[in-house]
Design a protein around this motif. Structure first.
Motif, mmCIF file in Angstrom:
data_model
loop_
_atom_site.group_PDB
_atom_site.id
_atom_site.type_symbol
_atom_site.label_atom_id
_atom_site.label_comp_id
_atom_site.label_asym_id
_atom_site.label_seq_id
_atom_site.Cartn_x
_atom_site.Cartn_y
_atom_site.Cartn_z
ATOM 1 N N PHE A 83 0.827 -1.207 0.000
ATOM 2 C CA PHE A 83 0.000 0.000 0.000
ATOM 3 C C PHE A 83 0.863 1.259 0.000
ATOM 4 O O PHE A 83 0.453 2.285 -0.560
ATOM 5 C CB PHE A 83 -0.987 -0.014 1.175
ATOM 6 C CG PHE A 83 -2.216 -0.834 0.882
ATOM 7 C CD1 PHE A 83 -3.198 -0.360 0.019
ATOM 8 C CD2 PHE A 83 -2.380 -2.089 1.430
ATOM 9 C CE1 PHE A 83 -4.318 -1.118 -0.271
ATOM 10 C CE2 PHE A 83 -3.501 -2.862 1.143
ATOM 11 C CZ PHE A 83 -4.477 -2.369 0.294
ATOM 12 N N GLY A 84 2.042 1.183 0.625
ATOM 13 C CA GLY A 84 2.957 2.328 0.589
ATOM 14 C C GLY A 84 3.324 2.668 -0.847
ATOM 15 O O GLY A 84 3.348 3.850 -1.232
ATOM 16 N N ALA A 85 3.591 1.631 -1.654
ATOM 17 C CA ALA A 85 3.945 1.850 -3.066
ATOM 18 C C ALA A 85 2.756 2.452 -3.829
ATOM 19 O O ALA A 85 2.915 3.360 -4.646
ATOM 20 C CB ALA A 85 4.385 0.537 -3.693
ATOM 21 N N LEU A 86 1.545 1.949 -3.544
ATOM 22 C CA LEU A 86 0.355 2.459 -4.251
ATOM 23 C C LEU A 86 0.066 3.914 -3.879
ATOM 24 O O LEU A 86 -0.296 4.725 -4.742
ATOM 25 C CB LEU A 86 -0.866 1.584 -3.927
ATOM 26 C CG LEU A 86 -0.901 0.190 -4.565
ATOM 27 C CD1 LEU A 86 -2.163 -0.551 -4.145
ATOM 28 C CD2 LEU A 86 -0.855 0.274 -6.089
ATOM 29 N N ILE A 87 0.235 4.254 -2.595
ATOM 30 C CA ILE A 87 -0.021 5.636 -2.159
ATOM 31 C C ILE A 87 1.026 6.572 -2.776
ATOM 32 O O ILE A 87 0.707 7.669 -3.243
ATOM 33 C CB ILE A 87 -0.037 5.724 -0.611
ATOM 34 C CG1 ILE A 87 -1.278 5.021 -0.059
ATOM 35 C CG2 ILE A 87 -0.015 7.190 -0.144
ATOM 36 C CD1 ILE A 87 -1.309 4.836 1.449
ATOM 37 N N THR A 88 2.273 6.114 -2.816
ATOM 38 C CA THR A 88 3.338 6.926 -3.437
ATOM 39 C C THR A 88 3.020 7.176 -4.914
ATOM 40 O O THR A 88 3.127 8.302 -5.405
ATOM 41 C CB THR A 88 4.698 6.208 -3.301
ATOM 42 O OG1 THR A 88 4.933 5.946 -1.915
ATOM 43 C CG2 THR A 88 5.832 7.049 -3.849
ATOM 44 N N TYR A 145 1.095 10.919 -9.363
ATOM 45 C CA TYR A 145 0.192 11.224 -10.466
ATOM 46 C C TYR A 145 -0.927 12.200 -10.101
ATOM 47 O O TYR A 145 -1.743 12.551 -10.968
ATOM 48 C CB TYR A 145 -0.411 9.924 -11.019
ATOM 49 C CG TYR A 145 0.600 9.102 -11.785
ATOM 50 C CD1 TYR A 145 1.324 9.680 -12.835
ATOM 51 C CD2 TYR A 145 0.835 7.772 -11.473
ATOM 52 C CE1 TYR A 145 2.259 8.949 -13.532
ATOM 53 C CE2 TYR A 145 1.774 7.023 -12.174
ATOM 54 C CZ TYR A 145 2.478 7.621 -13.200
ATOM 55 O OH TYR A 145 3.403 6.898 -13.894
ATOM 56 N N LEU A 146 -0.977 12.618 -8.856
ATOM 57 C CA LEU A 146 -2.053 13.506 -8.404
ATOM 58 C C LEU A 146 -2.251 14.748 -9.278
ATOM 59 O O LEU A 146 -3.391 15.098 -9.612
ATOM 60 C CB LEU A 146 -1.782 13.896 -6.934
ATOM 61 C CG LEU A 146 -2.748 14.854 -6.252
ATOM 62 C CD1 LEU A 146 -4.154 14.263 -6.223
ATOM 63 C CD2 LEU A 146 -2.293 15.131 -4.820
ATOM 64 N N PRO A 147 -1.173 15.426 -9.708
ATOM 65 C CA PRO A 147 -1.404 16.633 -10.531
ATOM 66 C C PRO A 147 -1.779 16.321 -11.973
ATOM 67 O O PRO A 147 -2.154 17.230 -12.713
ATOM 68 C CB PRO A 147 -0.050 17.361 -10.492
ATOM 69 C CG PRO A 147 0.821 16.601 -9.544
ATOM 70 C CD PRO A 147 0.263 15.234 -9.442
ATOM 71 N N ARG A 148 -1.657 15.072 -12.404
ATOM 72 C CA ARG A 148 -1.850 14.752 -13.828
ATOM 73 C C ARG A 148 -3.287 14.312 -14.096
ATOM 74 O O ARG A 148 -3.561 13.135 -14.312
ATOM 75 C CB ARG A 148 -0.849 13.684 -14.263
ATOM 76 C CG ARG A 148 0.608 14.144 -14.019
ATOM 77 C CD ARG A 148 1.593 13.256 -14.688
ATOM 78 N NE ARG A 148 1.452 13.311 -16.133
ATOM 79 C CZ ARG A 148 2.110 12.521 -16.982
ATOM 80 N NH1 ARG A 148 2.962 11.636 -16.507
ATOM 81 N NH2 ARG A 148 1.926 12.632 -18.274
ATOM 82 N N THR A 149 -4.171 15.280 -14.072
ATOM 83 C CA THR A 149 -5.590 14.960 -14.263
ATOM 84 C C THR A 149 -6.008 15.020 -15.732
ATOM 85 O O THR A 149 -7.121 14.615 -16.066
ATOM 86 C CB THR A 149 -6.466 15.936 -13.448
ATOM 87 O OG1 THR A 149 -6.093 17.266 -13.809
ATOM 88 C CG2 THR A 149 -6.264 15.755 -11.952
#
Lengths: 105, 205
Positions: free
Chosen positions: B41-46, B51-55
């Motif tokens: 889950f650490g890898a998935l959250i990272t 990718y958060l800004p890449r909408t």
């Protein structure tokens, strides 16, 4: 060696309920902070702090890490440490090495 | 050789095997699994944060997240953890009726959370955020979807315990099995505690 796997008795039902109530209150505080029109510089650290409190309450009381063998604590924190290392490595790649393939716009 | 060698712990009949340290093998395995899941889950959250800004052309967190709805789901999942420890306390006290009530209540709260997640995903797709709309949407669905799969697995385990108890095949001496399922359930809960803040509250703030 005895202290290595020393185990203490688990919490009582009353203590479990108390922890449950605290968790509910802290969650309500998180949501209230979200809606309060405060500076992001205050809100984000406050949200992270409240999350750490909830996380600690669940692992220490509900998962009994406070009461069970230290060996279980170590197994868990090795996993947490590795996850944080992955996070740190990726952040370092982004900020120290510029664009690295997983580019952030 | 100053220390006296501790006598090996003798488990109760049906209680499973113990390591040379006197710790349950099953519990040790569950903690090893949880430790490795932290990394997963650490890898998935990272990945999500990268990718958060890449909408792209799709909606971003501020436009799409329904914080009141997710707050209620989060509260239900947190309270399911309380139900789980009350079920464990009941079986340890030998109160099988109370155990069955709490384990079923925990499974029902987990199912409510899962139903909420399915509703949320459906609403997001209708609003134009599909799995492949943007790197942000892909990372969001993969992270929260995998968490949902873990919740579904936990519900199956809880219902198995409930069924075994109804059939009289879960004696008090097997309370360790309930504790191990509980560890898994609480782990799913702590992952959501992090997801709720890092994925929902902070980006949409």
């Amino acid at each position: 060696m005895a202290a290595e796997h020393e185990e203490r008795s688990h919490p009582s039902v009353g203590e479990y309920v108390e922890i449950g109530v605290i968790l509910a209150v802290v969650t309500a505080m998180e949501v209230a902070l979200f809606y309060a029109d405060l500076a992001r510089g205050f809100t984000v650290p406050a949200l992270v702090t409240l999350t750490i409190i909830k996380f600690a309450l669940v692992i220490l009381w509900f998962m009994h890490l406070r009461f069970d063998s230290r060996l279980f604590r170590r197994l868990f924190f090795v996993g947490i440490g590795l996850a944080l290392a992955v996070f740190g490595a990726v952040i370092a790649m982004m900020f120290l090495g510029g664009q690295t393939g997983v580019g952030v716009s | 050789m100053g220390e006296a060698t501790a006598a090996p712990v003798q488990p109760e009949p049906g209680e499973g095997h113990y390591t040379s340290l006197g710790l349950s093998n099953e519990k040790m395995a569950m903690w090893a699994l949880i430790g490795s899941e932290c990394l997963f889950f650490g890898a998935l959250i990272t990945t999500y944060l990268i990718y958060l800004p890449r909408t792209g052309a799709g909606p971003g967190p501020k436009e799409i997240f329904d914080i009141p709805f997710t707050s209620v789901s989060t509260f239900i999942l947190l309270m399911s953890s309380l139900g789980m420890v009350l079920a464990l306390a009941a079986i340890q006290a030998g109160d099988m009726r109370r155990f069955r009530i709490w384990v079923l209540a925990t499974a029902l709260m987990g199912s409510t959370f899962l139903a909420g997640q399915i509703y949320e995903f459906t609403a997001f797709v209708e609003e134009g955020m599909g799995l492949t709309t943007s790197p942000f949407s892909s990372a969001f669905y993969v992270l929260t979807g995998f968490h949902g799969v873990h919740v579904a697995g936990g519900i199956l385990m809880l219902l198995t315990l409930w069924s075994l108890s109804l059939m009289g095949r879960l004696p008090t001496s097997r309370a360790g099995a309930v504790e191990n399922v509980g560890l898994y359930w609480h782990f799913v809960d702590i992952v959501w505690i992090v997801i709720f803040t890092v994925i929902y509250l902070i980006p949409a703030e």
